[in-house]
Design an enzyme around this catalytic site. Structure first.
Site, PDB file in Angstrom:
ATOM      1  N   GLY A   1       8.956 169.332  17.058  1.00  0.00           N
ATOM      2  CA  GLY A   1       7.960 168.520  17.548  1.00  0.00           C
ATOM      3  C   GLY A   1       6.770 169.396  17.123  1.00  0.00           C
ATOM      4  O   GLY A   1       5.661 169.774  17.797  1.00  0.00           O
TER       5      GLY A   1
ATOM      6  N   HIS B   1       6.577 172.017  27.991  1.00  0.00           N
ATOM      7  CA  HIS B   1       5.850 171.718  29.259  1.00  0.00           C
ATOM      8  C   HIS B   1       5.216 170.474  29.243  1.00  0.00           C
ATOM      9  O   HIS B   1       4.875 169.826  30.346  1.00  0.00           O
ATOM     10  CB  HIS B   1       4.445 172.873  29.273  1.00  0.00           C
ATOM     11  CG  HIS B   1       3.542 172.750  28.367  1.00  0.00           C
ATOM     12  ND1 HIS B   1       2.036 172.928  28.459  1.00  0.00           N
ATOM     13  CD2 HIS B   1       3.316 171.882  27.168  1.00  0.00           C
ATOM     14  CE1 HIS B   1       1.120 172.391  27.668  1.00  0.00           C
ATOM     15  NE2 HIS B   1       2.208 171.771  26.811  1.00  0.00           N
ATOM     16  N   ASP B   2       5.457 169.629  28.244  1.00  0.00           N
ATOM     17  CA  ASP B   2       5.068 168.103  28.179  1.00  0.00           C
ATOM     18  C   ASP B   2       5.840 167.308  28.856  1.00  0.00           C
ATOM     19  O   ASP B   2       5.560 165.938  29.149  1.00  0.00           O
ATOM     20  CB  ASP B   2       4.973 167.800  26.893  1.00  0.00           C
ATOM     21  CG  ASP B   2       3.797 168.095  25.834  1.00  0.00           C
ATOM     22  OD1 ASP B   2       2.802 168.760  26.607  1.00  0.00           O
ATOM     23  OD2 ASP B   2       3.896 168.011  24.769  1.00  0.00           O
TER      24      ASP B   2
END
Length: 347
Positions: free
Chosen positions: A186, A255-256
């Site tokens: 990511g 955290h997304d």
């Protein structure tokens, strides 16, 4: 329609309006975003510009633009050097497109930064349902919306790559000397990898992200002469990840996502890292020693946007263990990133 003057206490005490004004004002935040969207700081450059000329340059209505600027002047943003002539001051200079903070892009209502803030017009929906507001405001869930809107996806990548000092701080927060091959999961357009590769000439890397983003990452790293040391894999990180890396890095990814999705991402990393690899989680918050107000704001922001959440170090320990990982070390960087070094759990 009422104003602050209509609500003064007869005994001279602060009125309800005065007391709530610092936390309820929407006029000034939107005015700043409009100024950023119109690139007013760029259009003024180093001159005091008549409002009529500034309106011509920005394709706006001169009367409306003047009202906007006078409001901002009263809030300390921009200066009115003489009646009707406006100029950039120290605070307005932060809105210039070439300012290293990247604030103009973050506030632009036509880009991801501004859209991210507009998602909060659906906050009532989130509080009623516990679900992200993004879909209610923009018509599709966050990640699906980005995938369907290439221009917004490009803007998202650009915002994520801004604040070079933060990227450098994250890259310098881990000792890469024992790593031969790092996999950035990511990793966006490769901003973190660029810092890591520059500082570690013998290191090789793999950038993993969705195909369009990886294509932009290839160009980003090529412009810096680093693409020959990097492999590029366009895929979802919910699918099995490429093996062979010594360290799998997740910078501001976990955290997304809510707990179920975050757990799957960590499991994919653990599976790919194998028995001897490491999983490095880098987040901007970790609870202990954090600014409670910033942690609370980001925790709410992640829910409104994508259903994610900020987590404490204890939360990361628990979710890492469930993913088959042991938290071997945790420390903070000078700018406040939390770096969690995870290894496979023993048999």
């Amino acid at each position: 329609m009422t104003s602050a003057e209509d609500d003064h206490d007869e005994q001279g005490r602060p009125s309800a309006w005065d007391l709530l004004a610092p936390v309820m004002d929407l006029v000034t935040p939107m005015a700043v975003r409009v100024a950023a969207s119109l690139r007013l700081a760029d259009l003024m450059a180093d001159d005091a510009v008549p409002v009529e000329e500034l309106a011509r340059r920005s394709d706006t209505d001169a009367d409306a633009l003047g009202r906007l600027l006078r409001h901002l002047v009263c809030r300390g943003v921009f200066a009115e050097r003489e009646p009707g002539r406006f100029a950039v001051n120290e605070l307005a200079a932060l809105l210039a497109s070439d300012h290293p903070s990247g604030m103009r892009a973050r506030l632009d209502l036509g880009g991801f930064g501004g859209q991210m803030d507009l998602a909060f017009t659906g906050l009532l929906h989130t509080v009623h349902t516990g679900q992200p507001a993004w879909e209610t405001v923009f018509g599709a869930p966050f990640w699906r919306y980005l995938a369907a809107n290439p221009e917004m996806s490009v803007s998202f990548d650009a915002v994520m790559a801004t604040a070079g000092d933060q990227v450098a701080d994250a890259a310098g927060g881990y000792d890469w000397s024992g790593v031969r091959h790092v996999v950035d999961v990511g990793g966006g357009t490769g901003a973190l990898l660029a810092e890591v590769l520059r500082a570690n000439p013998d290191l090789r890397a793999t950038l993993v992200d969705l195909p369009d983003t990886v294509d932009r990452g290839r160009q980003y790293l090529a412009e810096r002469g680093l693409e020959t040391r990097c492999e590029f894999v366009g895929q979802s990180f919910f699918d099995p990840l490429p093996t062979g890396g010594d360290a799998y890095v997740l910078r501001r990814v976990v955290h997304d996502w809510g707990d179920d999705d975050a757990l799957l991402i960590l499991r994919r990393c653990a599976d790919a890292a194998g028995q001897y690899g490491r999983v490095i989680v880098i987040e901007s918050h970790g609870g202990s020693g954090d600014d409670p107000a910033m942690f609370a704001e980001m925790n709410l922001r992640m829910l409104v946007l994508s259903g994610g959440r900020e987590r404490t170090v204890e939360d990361y320990i628990a979710i890492a263990a469930e993913a088959g990982l042991h938290l071997a070390d945790v420390h903070s960087t000078p700018l406040g990133h939390v770096v969690l070094d995870c290894t496979p759990l023993g048999p």
